[in-house]
Design a protein around this motif. Sequence first.
Motif, PDB file in Angstrom:
ATOM      1  N   GLY A  55      39.060  40.114  40.985  1.00  0.00           N
ATOM      2  CA  GLY A  55      39.690  39.383  39.889  1.00  0.00           C
ATOM      3  C   GLY A  55      40.847  40.148  39.270  1.00  0.00           C
ATOM      4  N   ARG A  56      40.704  41.453  39.187  1.00  0.00           N
ATOM      5  CA  ARG A  56      41.774  42.292  38.613  1.00  0.00           C
ATOM      6  C   ARG A  56      42.886  42.566  39.614  1.00  0.00           C
ATOM      7  NH1 ARG A  56      40.689  42.582  33.411  1.00  0.00           N
ATOM      8  NH2 ARG A  56      38.679  43.389  32.817  1.00  0.00           N
ATOM      9  N   GLU A  57      42.507  42.801  40.864  1.00  0.00           N
ATOM     10  CA  GLU A  57      43.482  43.193  41.889  1.00  0.00           C
ATOM     11  C   GLU A  57      44.122  41.993  42.590  1.00  0.00           C
ATOM     12  OE1 GLU A  57      44.469  46.432  42.547  1.00  0.00           O
ATOM     13  OE2 GLU A  57      43.278  46.905  40.771  1.00  0.00           O
ATOM     14  N   LYS A  58      43.554  40.820  42.407  1.00  0.00           N
ATOM     15  CA  LYS A  58      43.999  39.551  43.004  1.00  0.00           C
ATOM     16  C   LYS A  58      43.612  39.403  44.474  1.00  0.00           C
ATOM     17  CE  LYS A  58      45.694  38.432  39.093  1.00  0.00           C
ATOM     18  NZ  LYS A  58      44.634  38.282  38.152  1.00  0.00           N
ATOM     19  N   GLU A  59      43.961  40.348  45.332  1.00  0.00           N
ATOM     20  CA  GLU A  59      43.510  40.304  46.728  1.00  0.00           C
ATOM     21  C   GLU A  59      43.582  41.712  47.302  1.00  0.00           C
ATOM     22  OE1 GLU A  59      45.907  37.777  49.197  1.00  0.00           O
ATOM     23  OE2 GLU A  59      47.662  39.040  49.014  1.00  0.00           O
ATOM     24  N   MET A  60      42.742  41.947  48.291  1.00  0.00           N
ATOM     25  CA  MET A  60      42.752  43.242  48.962  1.00  0.00           C
ATOM     26  C   MET A  60      42.066  43.113  50.310  1.00  0.00           C
ATOM     27  SD  MET A  60      39.885  45.419  46.741  1.00  0.00           S
ATOM     28  CE  MET A  60      41.100  45.908  45.603  1.00  0.00           C
TER      29      MET A  60
END
Length: 160
Positions: A55-60
């Motif tokens: 949620g914080r990083e958006k995607e990884m």
Amino acid sequence: MEDAHSSMKELAELKLEYDILSRKVLYDVVEKVFDNKSEPLPNLKNRNYAILILGREKEMMPSTLARFLDLKKSSVTSIIDSLEKEGLVKRTADPIDRRKIWVSLTSSGYRYMNVLEGCMEKFINVMFEGLEQDEIDEMLQSMRSVVNLERKIADNVLNN
């Protein structure tokens, strides 16, 4: 040179103590917040941390998520499979390198993340029950400073 060494040693000791206290407080507060059993005890396992991180990083990539969670890639793959089955995350092929897979939250995943963050707000309220407002303000300022320094450290590590 001795001062720098002793400062680093103290920083290491304080970081360890902070991590231990944070985990202890979190688990003690979870039990206190949910002691009336009217709400289910939240699962503090890696799957919820994965949702908060995504949620914080958006995607990884799964390998990056594994590093964030300090787990083996195979364990993270199981977590992602389970979250995907529940409709909370999705996998997307990298448009440039189709061998790479990106993981991100779905709209249901973001709604679930909001529930988790609501739980965290309850935890914070219980944690700070016995503190005066000036102590809360001091904690807030200290946390801002720590987070800002951690961001700077993370940037330095990434750029070196």
